[in-house]
Design an enzyme around this catalytic site. Structure first.
Site: not given
Length: 153
Positions: A38, A100, A102, A113
């Site tokens: 990630e 970010h 996934h 999150d």
């Protein structure tokens, strides 16, 4: 290479626009193979009334903690990117939110999150949230303590 911006809309008609250069940088971090970790960074852009326009992102680097299904954006370079953009643009470009990745085709925020954003993303103004999946991008806005998904248009 993407040559057009990505645009998302909220229920009130407010837009989140991600400019092509930022889209291409974000797509570079998709977790396409099984060993990809990630990645995370900040969204840098401008406020145009109720609209948010993302021009730049900070990218993963030294100090960040990354694994297959976890990322912690800790590097000092993220704040440095915000500060540099702010000075270079005479205050026009600023911190607008978080992004970010996934490791899934169609991403959506995890309970972790949502909790992290509610605890740590404290602002009087609306903030942008972006999750990059393998095939799709999820976008949302945080206003106060509420998080709203956006519709891609």
């Amino acid at each position: 290479m993407i040559n057009t911006e990505l645009t998302f809309k909220d229920d009130s008609g407010g837009l989140l626009v991600i400019m092509p250069s930022a889209v291409n940088r974000l797509l570079d971090y998709r977790q396409i193979d099984s060993s990809s970790t990630e990645a995370a960074g900040v969204l840098i852009g401008e406020r145009r009334g109720v609209h948010l326009v993302i021009h730049e992102i900070s990218e993963p680097g030294k100090g960040d903690i990354r694994s297959r299904c976890f990322v912690d954006r800790r590097g000092e370079h993220h704040q440095a990117a915000i500060d540099e953009a702010f000075v270079r643009s005479s205050g026009k470009l600023q911190y607008l939110g978080e992004w970010h990745t996934h490791p899934e085709d169609r991403p959506s925020p995890s309970p972790k999150d949502l909790g992290t954003w509610r605890r740590h993303l404290v602002a009087q103004e609306q903030m942008a949230l972006v999750i990059i999946g393998c095939c799709q991008i999820w976008a949302g806005k945080k206003i106060g303590n509420d998080i709203f998904p956006l519709l891609k248009i």
